[in-house]
Scaffold this motif. Structure first.
Motif, mmCIF file in Angstrom:
data_model
loop_
_atom_site.group_PDB
_atom_site.id
_atom_site.type_symbol
_atom_site.label_atom_id
_atom_site.label_comp_id
_atom_site.label_asym_id
_atom_site.label_seq_id
_atom_site.Cartn_x
_atom_site.Cartn_y
_atom_site.Cartn_z
ATOM 1 N N ILE A 96 0.846 -1.197 0.000
ATOM 2 C CA ILE A 96 0.000 0.000 0.000
ATOM 3 C C ILE A 96 0.877 1.242 0.000
ATOM 4 C CG2 ILE A 96 -1.707 1.325 1.303
ATOM 5 C CD1 ILE A 96 -2.778 -1.346 2.385
ATOM 6 N N LEU A 97 1.907 1.256 0.850
ATOM 7 C CA LEU A 97 2.806 2.415 0.901
ATOM 8 C C LEU A 97 3.497 2.638 -0.446
ATOM 9 C CD1 LEU A 97 4.358 1.934 4.450
ATOM 10 C CD2 LEU A 97 2.709 3.678 3.740
ATOM 11 N N ALA A 98 3.896 1.561 -1.107
ATOM 12 C CA ALA A 98 4.539 1.686 -2.415
ATOM 13 C C ALA A 98 3.566 2.274 -3.434
ATOM 14 C CB ALA A 98 5.049 0.326 -2.893
ATOM 15 N N ALA A 99 2.310 1.814 -3.400
ATOM 16 C CA ALA A 99 1.309 2.359 -4.334
ATOM 17 C C ALA A 99 1.061 3.827 -4.047
ATOM 18 C CB ALA A 99 0.004 1.571 -4.222
ATOM 19 N N GLU A 102 4.204 5.747 -5.443
ATOM 20 C CA GLU A 102 4.571 5.661 -6.856
ATOM 21 C C GLU A 102 3.477 6.058 -7.834
ATOM 22 O OE1 GLU A 102 5.849 1.626 -7.231
ATOM 23 O OE2 GLU A 102 7.472 1.890 -5.778
ATOM 24 N N LYS A 103 2.229 5.854 -7.469
ATOM 25 C CA LYS A 103 1.137 6.087 -8.407
ATOM 26 C C LYS A 103 0.718 7.561 -8.405
ATOM 27 C CE LYS A 103 0.662 1.686 -9.312
ATOM 28 N NZ LYS A 103 0.814 1.096 -10.591
ATOM 29 N N PRO A 104 0.391 8.099 -9.593
ATOM 30 C CA PRO A 104 -0.054 9.495 -9.661
ATOM 31 C C PRO A 104 -1.419 9.706 -9.007
ATOM 32 C CG PRO A 104 -0.135 8.466 -11.832
ATOM 33 C CD PRO A 104 0.510 7.485 -10.907
ATOM 34 N N ALA A 105 -2.287 8.709 -9.043
ATOM 35 C CA ALA A 105 -3.599 8.777 -8.390
ATOM 36 C C ALA A 105 -3.798 7.463 -7.630
ATOM 37 C CB ALA A 105 -4.704 9.007 -9.408
ATOM 38 N N PRO A 106 -3.120 7.307 -6.493
ATOM 39 C CA PRO A 106 -3.146 6.012 -5.802
ATOM 40 C C PRO A 106 -4.528 5.601 -5.318
ATOM 41 C CG PRO A 106 -2.095 7.681 -4.428
ATOM 42 C CD PRO A 106 -2.309 8.282 -5.783
ATOM 43 N N GLU A 107 -5.400 6.578 -5.089
ATOM 44 C CA GLU A 107 -6.747 6.231 -4.617
ATOM 45 C C GLU A 107 -7.517 5.406 -5.640
ATOM 46 O OE1 GLU A 107 -7.086 10.288 -6.567
ATOM 47 O OE2 GLU A 107 -5.682 9.337 -5.216
ATOM 48 N N LEU A 108 -7.138 5.495 -6.915
ATOM 49 C CA LEU A 108 -7.799 4.717 -7.958
ATOM 50 C C LEU A 108 -7.227 3.306 -8.073
ATOM 51 C CD1 LEU A 108 -8.023 7.449 -10.755
ATOM 52 C CD2 LEU A 108 -9.745 6.816 -9.062
ATOM 53 N N CYS A 109 -6.044 3.099 -7.519
ATOM 54 C CA CYS A 109 -5.380 1.803 -7.626
ATOM 55 C C CYS A 109 -5.651 0.892 -6.440
ATOM 56 C CB CYS A 109 -3.875 2.015 -7.754
ATOM 57 S SG CYS A 109 -3.418 3.016 -9.169
ATOM 58 N N LEU A 110 -6.097 1.466 -5.337
ATOM 59 C CA LEU A 110 -6.298 0.680 -4.126
ATOM 60 C C LEU A 110 -7.721 0.155 -4.045
ATOM 61 C CD1 LEU A 110 -4.473 3.003 -1.572
ATOM 62 C CD2 LEU A 110 -3.580 0.938 -2.652
ATOM 63 N N SER A 112 -11.143 -0.947 -1.851
ATOM 64 C CA SER A 112 -11.885 -0.189 -0.849
ATOM 65 C C SER A 112 -11.362 -0.431 0.565
ATOM 66 C CB SER A 112 -13.379 -0.528 -0.922
ATOM 67 O OG SER A 112 -13.882 -0.136 -2.180
ATOM 68 N N GLN A 113 -10.961 -1.656 0.870
ATOM 69 C CA GLN A 113 -10.427 -1.943 2.207
ATOM 70 C C GLN A 113 -9.134 -1.177 2.451
ATOM 71 O OE1 GLN A 113 -10.159 -6.216 2.015
ATOM 72 N NE2 GLN A 113 -12.087 -6.483 3.112
ATOM 73 N N ASP A 114 -8.280 -1.100 1.433
ATOM 74 C CA ASP A 114 -7.032 -0.354 1.575
ATOM 75 C C ASP A 114 -7.308 1.140 1.725
ATOM 76 O OD1 ASP A 114 -5.655 -2.718 1.396
ATOM 77 O OD2 ASP A 114 -5.081 -2.451 -0.718
ATOM 78 N N LEU A 115 -8.306 1.636 1.001
ATOM 79 C CA LEU A 115 -8.678 3.045 1.145
ATOM 80 C C LEU A 115 -9.119 3.331 2.581
ATOM 81 C CD1 LEU A 115 -10.670 3.748 -2.151
ATOM 82 C CD2 LEU A 115 -8.380 4.535 -1.569
ATOM 83 N N LEU A 148 -13.679 6.628 -2.013
ATOM 84 C CA LEU A 148 -14.474 5.653 -1.280
ATOM 85 C C LEU A 148 -15.950 6.054 -1.293
ATOM 86 C CD1 LEU A 148 -13.939 3.037 0.237
ATOM 87 C CD2 LEU A 148 -13.742 4.362 2.331
ATOM 88 N N SER A 149 -16.227 7.337 -1.118
ATOM 89 C CA SER A 149 -17.611 7.829 -1.177
ATOM 90 C C SER A 149 -18.207 7.623 -2.561
ATOM 91 C CB SER A 149 -17.660 9.320 -0.823
ATOM 92 O OG SER A 149 -17.239 9.530 0.493
ATOM 93 N N LYS A 150 -17.401 7.871 -3.586
ATOM 94 C CA LYS A 150 -17.867 7.684 -4.963
ATOM 95 C C LYS A 150 -18.211 6.218 -5.229
ATOM 96 C CE LYS A 150 -15.638 7.719 -9.241
ATOM 97 N NZ LYS A 150 -14.520 8.158 -10.051
ATOM 98 N N ARG A 151 -17.368 5.314 -4.746
ATOM 99 C CA ARG A 151 -17.628 3.887 -4.929
ATOM 100 C C ARG A 151 -18.898 3.473 -4.189
ATOM 101 N NH1 ARG A 151 -11.600 1.144 -4.310
ATOM 102 N NH2 ARG A 151 -10.621 2.371 -5.964
ATOM 103 N N LEU A 152 -19.081 3.994 -2.983
ATOM 104 C CA LEU A 152 -20.284 3.677 -2.221
ATOM 105 C C LEU A 152 -21.526 4.189 -2.954
ATOM 106 C CD1 LEU A 152 -21.611 2.585 0.355
ATOM 107 C CD2 LEU A 152 -21.236 4.827 1.379
ATOM 108 N N GLN A 153 -21.443 5.383 -3.512
ATOM 109 C CA GLN A 153 -22.563 5.951 -4.262
ATOM 110 C C GLN A 153 -22.878 5.100 -5.484
ATOM 111 O OE1 GLN A 153 -24.544 8.533 -3.494
ATOM 112 N NE2 GLN A 153 -25.742 8.094 -5.295
#
Length: 172
Positions: A96-99, A102-110, A112-115, A148-153
């Motif tokens: 998770i720390l590596a993502a 390194e990732k430009p938008a890590p919230e899109l790569c993780l 929901s549990q990791d978020l 996370l809110s967007k995914r829940l919606q």
């Protein structure tokens, strides 16, 4: 629409027809308008449903893609010693720390549990673990919260669409 709005007696006089025939004509026109509106609403609902399915498929494919990577255990053993001045320990895995780094938008790569783990983490500890300042870590946590809110919606919308489509199995 104009023919429906005109008073029946005026239209009957203009068409040289009886009021009952004109009333039947206006009722038929209203039914046609109602059917067109129902068809338009059905198309919109179908488009929303298809869009939700696409979003669900893309989320599921991302989860499947990142879910197949073996994760390291997140058990932390307390050795009983405390070291001040070193970087703070987090409950986040190295993956998770590596993502996050390194990732430009890590919230899109993780997933929901990791978020959720990132959101629960102390901002200062997260900043220290990533080598960032506190503001950048807060911005990351806000982005994770929004994702996370967007995914829940999306899930709620999908459930709503499914329950709506189950209620209307046959369209007129």
């Amino acid at each position: 629409k104009v023919l429906i709005d005109v008073p029946c007696s005026d239209l009957a006089e203009e068409l040289a027809q009886s009021q009952t025939k004109v009333q039947v004509l206006q009722d038929t026109l209203q039914q046609v308008l109602d059917r067109r509106e129902e068809e338009r609403q059905s198309r919109q609902l179908l488009e929303l449903y298809l869009e939700a399915l696409k979003n669900e498929d893309s989320i599921l494919s991302k989860v499947a893609e990142y879910g197949t990577v073996p994760r390291k255990e997140m058990d932390v053993v307390d050795t009983g010693t405390s070291s001040t001045g070193t970087s703070a320990k987090t409950a986040l895995s190295d993956q998770i720390l590596a993502a996050l780094k390194e990732k430009p938008a890590p919230e899109l790569c993780l997933d929901s549990q990791d978020l959720e783990l990132v959101l629960k983490e102390d901002t200062q500890a997260l900043a220290s673990a990533l080598g960032w300042d506190k503001e950048k870590a807060e911005a990351l946590q806000q982005a994770c919260d929004q994702e996370l809110s967007k995914r829940l919606q999306q899930v709620q919308t999908l459930h709503s669409l499914r329950s709506t489509s189950k209620g209307k199995k046959t369209l007129p």
